[in-house]
Motif scaffolding. Structure first.
Motif, PDB file in Angstrom:
ATOM      1  N   GLY A 208      14.977-111.253  55.201  1.00 53.35           N
ATOM      2  CA  GLY A 208      13.655-111.183  55.804  1.00 53.35           C
ATOM      3  C   GLY A 208      13.026-109.818  55.932  1.00 53.35           C
ATOM      4  N   SER A 209      13.838-108.768  55.943  1.00 55.60           N
ATOM      5  CA  SER A 209      13.308-107.411  56.103  1.00 55.60           C
ATOM      6  C   SER A 209      14.450-106.431  55.908  1.00 55.60           C
ATOM      7  CB  SER A 209      12.687-107.211  57.486  1.00 55.60           C
ATOM      8  OG  SER A 209      13.688-107.302  58.495  1.00 55.60           O
ATOM      9  N   LEU A 210      14.100-105.157  55.829  1.00 59.59           N
ATOM     10  CA  LEU A 210      15.154-104.138  55.762  1.00 59.59           C
ATOM     11  C   LEU A 210      16.000-104.170  57.028  1.00 59.59           C
ATOM     12  CD1 LEU A 210      15.062-100.533  54.506  1.00 59.59           C
ATOM     13  CD2 LEU A 210      15.585-100.891  56.916  1.00 59.59           C
ATOM     14  N   GLU A 211      15.332-104.337  58.171  1.00 62.30           N
ATOM     15  CA  GLU A 211      16.070-104.374  59.443  1.00 62.30           C
ATOM     16  C   GLU A 211      17.022-105.572  59.475  1.00 62.30           C
ATOM     17  OE1 GLU A 211      12.712-101.795  59.728  1.00 62.30           O
ATOM     18  OE2 GLU A 211      12.798-103.909  59.129  1.00 62.30           O
ATOM     19  N   GLY A 212      16.576-106.701  58.898  1.00 61.14           N
ATOM     20  CA  GLY A 212      17.451-107.867  58.841  1.00 61.14           C
ATOM     21  C   GLY A 212      18.661-107.620  57.956  1.00 61.14           C
ATOM     22  N   VAL A 213      18.463-106.907  56.857  1.00 57.30           N
ATOM     23  CA  VAL A 213      19.585-106.574  55.972  1.00 57.30           C
ATOM     24  C   VAL A 213      20.594-105.711  56.712  1.00 57.30           C
ATOM     25  CG1 VAL A 213      20.265-105.363  53.866  1.00 57.30           C
ATOM     26  CG2 VAL A 213      18.174-106.758  53.889  1.00 57.30           C
ATOM     27  N   LEU A 214      20.090-104.721  57.434  1.00 54.46           N
ATOM     28  CA  LEU A 214      20.999-103.823  58.157  1.00 54.46           C
ATOM     29  C   LEU A 214      21.720-104.549  59.294  1.00 54.46           C
ATOM     30  CD1 LEU A 214      18.752-100.617  58.309  1.00 54.46           C
ATOM     31  CD2 LEU A 214      20.632-101.106  56.730  1.00 54.46           C
ATOM     32  N   GLU A 215      21.016-105.471  59.944  1.00 55.79           N
ATOM     33  CA  GLU A 215      21.641-106.201  61.052  1.00 55.79           C
ATOM     34  C   GLU A 215      22.750-107.126  60.557  1.00 55.79           C
ATOM     35  OE1 GLU A 215      20.418-109.335  64.643  1.00 55.79           O
ATOM     36  OE2 GLU A 215      18.877-108.511  63.294  1.00 55.79           O
ATOM     37  N   TRP A 216      22.535-107.724  59.386  1.00 57.16           N
ATOM     38  CA  TRP A 216      23.488-108.702  58.868  1.00 57.16           C
ATOM     39  C   TRP A 216      24.218-108.169  57.634  1.00 57.16           C
ATOM     40  CZ3 TRP A 216      24.454-112.609  61.982  1.00 57.16           C
ATOM     41  CH2 TRP A 216      23.469-112.974  62.910  1.00 57.16           C
ATOM     42  N   LYS A 217      24.416-106.870  57.617  1.00 57.68           N
ATOM     43  CA  LYS A 217      25.070-106.268  56.450  1.00 57.68           C
ATOM     44  C   LYS A 217      26.481-106.790  56.236  1.00 57.68           C
ATOM     45  CE  LYS A 217      25.992-102.076  59.173  1.00 57.68           C
ATOM     46  NZ  LYS A 217      25.039-102.430  60.279  1.00 57.68           N
ATOM     47  N   SER A 218      27.098-107.323  57.278  1.00 57.41           N
ATOM     48  CA  SER A 218      28.450-107.879  57.118  1.00 57.41           C
ATOM     49  C   SER A 218      28.455-109.096  56.201  1.00 57.41           C
ATOM     50  CB  SER A 218      29.023-108.272  58.484  1.00 57.41           C
ATOM     51  OG  SER A 218      28.203-109.259  59.105  1.00 57.41           O
ATOM     52  N   LEU A 219      27.279-109.715  56.023  1.00 57.05           N
ATOM     53  CA  LEU A 219      27.180-110.891  55.164  1.00 57.05           C
ATOM     54  C   LEU A 219      26.808-110.538  53.732  1.00 57.05           C
ATOM     55  CD1 LEU A 219      25.276-113.351  57.545  1.00 57.05           C
ATOM     56  CD2 LEU A 219      27.753-113.105  57.218  1.00 57.05           C
ATOM     57  N   VAL A 220      26.536-109.258  53.488  1.00 57.83           N
ATOM     58  CA  VAL A 220      26.157-108.819  52.150  1.00 57.83           C
ATOM     59  C   VAL A 220      27.393-108.791  51.263  1.00 57.83           C
ATOM     60  CG1 VAL A 220      25.233-106.896  50.787  1.00 57.83           C
ATOM     61  CG2 VAL A 220      24.193-107.494  52.989  1.00 57.83           C
ATOM     62  N   SER A 221      27.250-109.294  50.056  1.00 58.93           N
ATOM     63  CA  SER A 221      28.393-109.335  49.142  1.00 58.93           C
ATOM     64  C   SER A 221      28.675-107.953  48.574  1.00 58.93           C
ATOM     65  CB  SER A 221      28.109-110.318  47.999  1.00 58.93           C
ATOM     66  OG  SER A 221      26.964-109.901  47.264  1.00 58.93           O
ATOM     67  N   GLY A 222      29.934-107.690  48.283  1.00 60.89           N
ATOM     68  CA  GLY A 222      30.333-106.422  47.679  1.00 60.89           C
ATOM     69  C   GLY A 222      30.783-105.414  48.717  1.00 60.89           C
ATOM     70  N   LYS A 223      32.040-105.025  48.628  1.00 58.98           N
ATOM     71  CA  LYS A 223      32.592-104.098  49.607  1.00 58.98           C
ATOM     72  C   LYS A 223      31.860-102.760  49.600  1.00 58.98           C
ATOM     73  CE  LYS A 223      36.882-101.689  50.799  1.00 58.98           C
ATOM     74  NZ  LYS A 223      38.305-101.448  50.424  1.00 58.98           N
ATOM     75  N   LYS A 224      31.621-102.209  48.406  1.00 58.99           N
ATOM     76  CA  LYS A 224      30.964-100.902  48.308  1.00 58.99           C
ATOM     77  C   LYS A 224      29.539-100.968  48.836  1.00 58.99           C
ATOM     78  CE  LYS A 224      30.748 -96.599  47.040  1.00 58.99           C
ATOM     79  NZ  LYS A 224      31.517 -95.569  47.750  1.00 58.99           N
ATOM     80  N   ARG A 225      28.863-102.069  48.569  1.00 56.65           N
ATOM     81  CA  ARG A 225      27.483-102.215  49.045  1.00 56.65           C
ATOM     82  C   ARG A 225      27.454-102.245  50.569  1.00 56.65           C
ATOM     83  NH1 ARG A 225      24.997-106.831  45.928  1.00 56.65           N
ATOM     84  NH2 ARG A 225      25.193-105.293  44.261  1.00 56.65           N
ATOM     85  N   LYS A 226      28.397-102.954  51.178  1.00 55.78           N
ATOM     86  CA  LYS A 226      28.474-102.982  52.638  1.00 55.78           C
ATOM     87  C   LYS A 226      28.730-101.587  53.188  1.00 55.78           C
ATOM     88  CE  LYS A 226      30.371-107.672  52.976  1.00 55.78           C
ATOM     89  NZ  LYS A 226      31.568-108.463  53.367  1.00 55.78           N
ATOM     90  N   GLU A 227      29.646-100.876  52.550  1.00 55.15           N
ATOM     91  CA  GLU A 227      29.977 -99.519  53.017  1.00 55.15           C
ATOM     92  C   GLU A 227      28.750 -98.605  52.921  1.00 55.15           C
ATOM     93  OE1 GLU A 227      33.213 -98.376  50.548  1.00 55.15           O
ATOM     94  OE2 GLU A 227      34.726 -99.511  51.686  1.00 55.15           O
ATOM     95  N   ASN A 228      27.999 -98.712  51.848  1.00 60.38           N
ATOM     96  CA  ASN A 228      26.808 -97.868  51.681  1.00 60.38           C
ATOM     97  C   ASN A 228      25.732 -98.208  52.705  1.00 60.38           C
ATOM     98  OD1 ASN A 228      27.853 -96.379  49.577  1.00 60.38           O
ATOM     99  ND2 ASN A 228      26.921 -97.649  47.980  1.00 60.38           N
ATOM    100  N   LEU A 229      25.551 -99.496  52.975  1.00 64.14           N
ATOM    101  CA  LEU A 229      24.584 -99.887  53.998  1.00 64.14           C
ATOM    102  C   LEU A 229      24.997 -99.372  55.368  1.00 64.14           C
ATOM    103  CD1 LEU A 229      23.808-103.554  52.872  1.00 64.14           C
ATOM    104  CD2 LEU A 229      22.174-101.658  52.945  1.00 64.14           C
ATOM    105  N   GLN A 230      26.302 -99.378  55.627  1.00 64.97           N
ATOM    106  CA  GLN A 230      26.810 -98.864  56.901  1.00 64.97           C
ATOM    107  C   GLN A 230      26.629 -97.353  56.983  1.00 64.97           C
ATOM    108  OE1 GLN A 230      28.227-100.549  59.564  1.00 64.97           O
ATOM    109  NE2 GLN A 230      28.260 -98.563  60.625  1.00 64.97           N
ATOM    110  N   ALA A 231      26.975 -96.659  55.914  1.00 60.72           N
ATOM    111  CA  ALA A 231      26.938 -95.194  55.929  1.00 60.72           C
ATOM    112  C   ALA A 231      25.516 -94.642  55.866  1.00 60.72           C
ATOM    113  CB  ALA A 231      27.769 -94.650  54.764  1.00 60.72           C
TER     114      ALA A 231
END
Length: 480
Positions: A208-231
């Motif tokens: 739904g939005s960038l903020e939604g992606v960041l809030e639910w980043k744990s549901l994003v596929s790909g370990k490296k992608r999750k790490e990058n969103l976190q960092a």
């Protein structure tokens, strides 16, 4: 039918660079570079002629060092090269051209042109004004919506909501969210490493939005992608802020300040002469009192379809004509263009005919006298295109005419305009002829065989006029 007033907001910086790189090695006799000024003015003239906006403003960027984005992110646009040395001295002339044309040139301290454009677009769209933003910048796709579209004049493409979705995969208001994740290399916006536009669009669609992606980043596929969103969470939020246009620029002007006005010729003509823009001076200077200027051009080949284009000027009046012939040579279309222009004059006039066809100009100013003396004009088959020459001779006898050759495709504004009209008429005529030649679609029948398509030259396609003239009681077209 009520038509909404139209406001055009032109991204001046985008236009300047397109003009600069589109035309090179142009300068005055004294060595002043003028390629950007010439290209900018010519594109602006074409925009005004093609679209005839009711209101218009050209918006310029402030130096990037002076914008709020540079304050919050010092690396913003730091990857861009400095302005070319030969472009810098042309900028004051572009501003002077706009001043002489009575076109507002706008900018705002601390903001970019995009912010000024977005503020004006939203303000006046809310008042029922039809807004067209003239730009090739994808960043402004985020402001598209009810009453607001983009126009890329280089591609001759308008972009509404559907075009934004096709380009970014999301609706306009979510474009900054996509850019916040993907970044923007042209503006040096970092985004999140490893996430491109396609992935960013998919994530924004899902959450739904960038903020939604960041809030639910744990549901994003790909370990490296999750790490990058976190960092890079803070960097993503910053990137979205950099990519988001502002709608709150304080601008003390009214819609009336943007209304189209006639050029100030006393300021414009000396400026064009200083820049040695003879062709552009012609475009802005009206004909002499009592004189009709007729510009004509034809487009055709050995035996195929052809088109013609005509521009008539009388005082402040200006009209266009164009048409199509299913079978015509280039020479016949050149003659036909002049015929159609002269036919549009209801009363005898002093006329100056301009054409890039030496065949037409020399024929009417030199050869025709010999043809008449030797009776070749009336002797059957004694002359190529005899039917058209006879029409021209009869029409010319009604007026006081001078025939003048102009060099084709050399930047002459009316010659290029007629050429464009002729080619457009030919293309439209060909499409209409092909459509007329196709058999009507019917239910398949085992006993019926499809009829072959009629050849293009047999398709009855009437001559089309792009503009209607006022008419006398007898129905004749009248220019003056």
């Amino acid at each position: 039918m009520n038509v909404s007033p139209r406001l055009y907001l032109l991204d001046g910086s985008s236009y300047i660079y397109r003009a600069y790189y589109g035309i090179r090695d142009l300068a005055t006799a004294g060595g002043l570079p003028t390629n950007a000024v010439f290209g900018f003015t010519r594109m602006l003239l074409e925009l005004l002629r093609e679209n005839r906006p009711d209101y218009l403003a050209v918006v310029f960027d402030r130096p990037r060092e002076e914008t709020f984005r540079r304050e919050i992110y010092p690396e913003y646009k730091a990857n861009r090269d400095a302005m070319p040395e030969d472009l810098l001295p042309q900028l004051p002339y572009i501003k002077n051209i706009l001043r002489a044309l009575n076109i507002p040139a706008l900018e705002a301290d601390g903001f970019e042109a995009d912010d000024v454009i977005a503020t004006l677009a939203r303000r006046y769209a809310a008042e029922g004004i039809e807004i067209t933003v003239v730009t090739g910048d994808k960043d402004l796709m985020q402001i598209v919506g009810d009453g607001i579209c983009l126009l890329d004049t280089m591609k001759e493409k308008r972009s509404g909501v559907q075009e934004v979705i096709e380009r970014f995969g999301v609706t306009p208001e979510l474009v900054p969210d996509v850019l916040g994740l993907a970044g923007d290399t042209s503006d040096n916006i970092p985004g999140v490493p490893g996430i491109g536009e396609k992935t960013a669009a998919e994530l924004v669609q899902r959450f739904g939005s960038l903020e939604g992606v960041l809030e639910w980043k744990s549901l994003v596929s790909g370990k490296k992608r999750k790490e990058n969103l976190q960092a890079h969470e803070d960097q993503a939020r910053l990137s979205k802020r950099l990519a988001t246009v502002r709608y709150d620029v304080a601008l003390e002007l009214s819609l009336a300040d943007l209304q189209r006005q006639a050029p100030n010729l006393s300021a414009l003509v000396p400026l064009l002469r200083e820049l040695e823009f003879e062709a552009l001076e012609i475009a802005f200077t009206p004909p002499a009192p009592g004189v009709v200027e007729l510009y004509s051009d034809g487009s055709g080949n050995a035996s195929g379809p052809g088109g013609y284009g005509v521009v008539l000027r009388y005082g402040d009046l200006e009209k266009e004509l164009s048409g199509f012939e299913p079978v015509a040579t280039s020479q016949r279309m050149e003659l036909l263009a002049a015929i159609r222009g002269l036919e549009a004059l209801n009363n005898p006039r002093k006329v100056r005919v301009f054409s890039d066809s030496q065949y037409l100009v020399r024929g009417m100013s030199e050869w025709i006298h010999g043809w008449i003396r030797s009776d070749r004009l009336d002797t059957p088959d004694a002359l190529a295109n005899q039917d058209l020459w006879k029409q021209l001779a009869a029409l010319a006898s009604r007026h006081e005419i001078s025939w003048q050759w102009v060099r084709g495709h050399a930047g002459h504004p009316f010659n290029e305009r007629c050429d464009k009209l002729a080619k457009r008429a030919a293309e439209e005529g060909i499409r209409a002829a092909e459509a007329a030649a196709r058999p009507e679609e019917t239910e398949p029948n085992e006993q019926e065989q499809p009829l072959p398509a009629a050849p293009l030259k047999q398709a009855p396609v009437p001559v089309r006029e792009d503009s209607e003239f006022a008419s006398e009681e007898d129905g004749q077209l009248r220019l003056c």
